[in-house]
Design an enzyme around this catalytic site. Structure first.
Site, PDB file in Angstrom:
ATOM      1  CB  CYS A 119      -0.882  -0.014   1.242  1.00 54.49           C
ATOM      2  SG  CYS A 119      -1.856   1.490   1.441  1.00 54.49           S
TER       3      CYS A 119
ATOM      4  CB  CYS B 119      -0.523   2.190   5.677  1.00 53.36           C
ATOM      5  SG  CYS B 119      -1.219   0.627   5.095  1.00 53.36           S
TER       6      CYS B 119
ATOM      7  CB  CYS C  60      -4.281   3.016   5.742  1.00 50.98           C
ATOM      8  SG  CYS C  60      -4.102   2.962   3.954  1.00 50.98           S
TER       9      CYS C  60
ATOM     10  CB  CYS D  37      -9.423  -3.794 -11.820  1.00 58.52           C
ATOM     11  SG  CYS D  37      -9.024  -2.640 -13.110  1.00 58.52           S
TER      12      CYS D  37
HETATM   13 FE    FE Z   1      -2.849   1.059   3.454  1.00 58.37          FE
END
Ligand code: FE
Length: 137
Positions: free
Chosen positions: A52, A55, A104, A124
């Site tokens: 991510c 985070c 997050c 996607c």
């Molecule tokens: Fe995150």
């Protein structure tokens, strides 16, 4: 499960805006979508994991990535069941399922039912929402 209880990393809009680029903020925190074939991971084939961008938790594995031809990085499953969460995304003219980071709440993309076996799912995902890493924690 209530979505809010999953989110561990909580930051204000101002904090996210300071941490992220304008494009990342728009996609991840405002549910934007990058233009197809524009993202850096669309045709990315290196072995590793995708974190991510907000985070840094691991979300997807390159082993589960495939070429969907859609112009966005596509995966047939997330890294594990806990890494991402889904929720209905009810648009004016369409009904889709939004994919978010469990840690997050960052908007990642959408999941559709036209992927390859064994899951037949197509996650996607916006390249902008991801950060490639050759190492897992
Ligand atoms: Fe995150």
């Amino acid at each position: 499960m209530v979505f809010e209880t999953l989110v561990k990393v909580k930051k204000s809009k101002k904090e996210w805006r300071q941490q992220l680029t304008p494009e990342q903020f728009w996609v991840c925190r405002k549910k934007g979508t990058e233009p197809p074939f524009s993202g850096e991971y669309c045709n990315h084939k290196d072995a590793g994991i995708y974190r991510c961008v907000c985070c840094k938790v691991p979300l997807f594995d390159s082993q589960n990535k495939y070429d969907s031809g859609t112009g966005w990085p596509s995966f047939w499953q997330p890294l594990n069941e806990q890494s991402v969460a889904t929720r209905p995304d009810l648009g004016l003219f369409s009904r889709a399922t939004e994919v978010i980071c469990s840690s997050c709440g960052s908007h990642l993309g959408h999941v559709f039912g036209d992927g390859p076996p064994p899951t037949n799912l197509r996650y996607c995902i916006n390249s902008v929402s991801l950060e490639f890493d050759t190492q897992q924690d």
